[in-house]
Design an enzyme around this catalytic site. Sequence first.
Site, short mmCIF file in Angstrom:
data_model
loop_
_atom_site.label_atom_id
_atom_site.label_comp_id
_atom_site.label_asym_id
_atom_site.label_seq_id
_atom_site.Cartn_x
_atom_site.Cartn_y
_atom_site.Cartn_z
N ARG A 1 -13.14 7.99 23.26
CA ARG A 1 -14.13 7.91 24.33
C ARG A 1 -13.68 6.96 25.43
O ARG A 1 -13.95 7.19 26.61
CB ARG A 1 -15.48 7.48 23.77
CG ARG A 1 -16.19 8.62 23.04
CD ARG A 1 -17.64 8.29 22.73
NE ARG A 1 -17.80 7.15 21.83
CZ ARG A 1 -17.75 7.24 20.51
NH1 ARG A 1 -17.55 8.40 19.92
NH2 ARG A 1 -17.90 6.15 19.77
N CYS B 1 -15.60 11.92 12.98
CA CYS B 1 -14.79 11.04 12.12
C CYS B 1 -15.20 11.26 10.66
O CYS B 1 -16.36 11.47 10.35
CB CYS B 1 -15.02 9.58 12.47
SG CYS B 1 -14.51 9.15 14.14
N GLU C 1 -10.56 10.19 4.54
CA GLU C 1 -9.57 10.96 3.76
C GLU C 1 -9.87 10.84 2.28
O GLU C 1 -10.46 9.87 1.82
CB GLU C 1 -8.16 10.40 4.00
CG GLU C 1 -7.53 10.81 5.30
CD GLU C 1 -7.06 12.24 5.32
OE1 GLU C 1 -6.65 12.79 4.28
OE2 GLU C 1 -7.10 12.83 6.40
#
Length: 122
Positions: free
Chosen positions: A65, A76, A79
């Site tokens: 941004r 977002c 993992e």
Amino acid sequence: MPAAVRALRGATTVDADTPEQIAERTVALLEAMFERNGVDHDDLISIWFTVTEDLTSAFPATGARAIGLGDVPLLCAREIPVPGSMPRCVRVLAHLTTDRPRSELHHVYLEGAVTLRDDLPS
């Protein structure tokens, strides 16, 4: 070739879990991905960021941004914590429109992440 929806990959690592370093390395990665592949802002559809579970101080989307990507849908996620996987890693999957064939897209891996995909052409 007519424009098609394609996905562009990239990854980088940070030395420390700080908001400043996550933003700095995310911006460097995005800029390298876009420059190397001739991606303009209007080509972008969405960008998905993932981070390893040892990165908790900031969202990579905050860095995106800061360079004017606030109107691009950004997401977002974390993992999967696979044992032995690369620590302090930010990964990017950018969806875009392009007239380039998939074989001409160049995925970008920076910092410690250069070893993640040595099977891809540079």
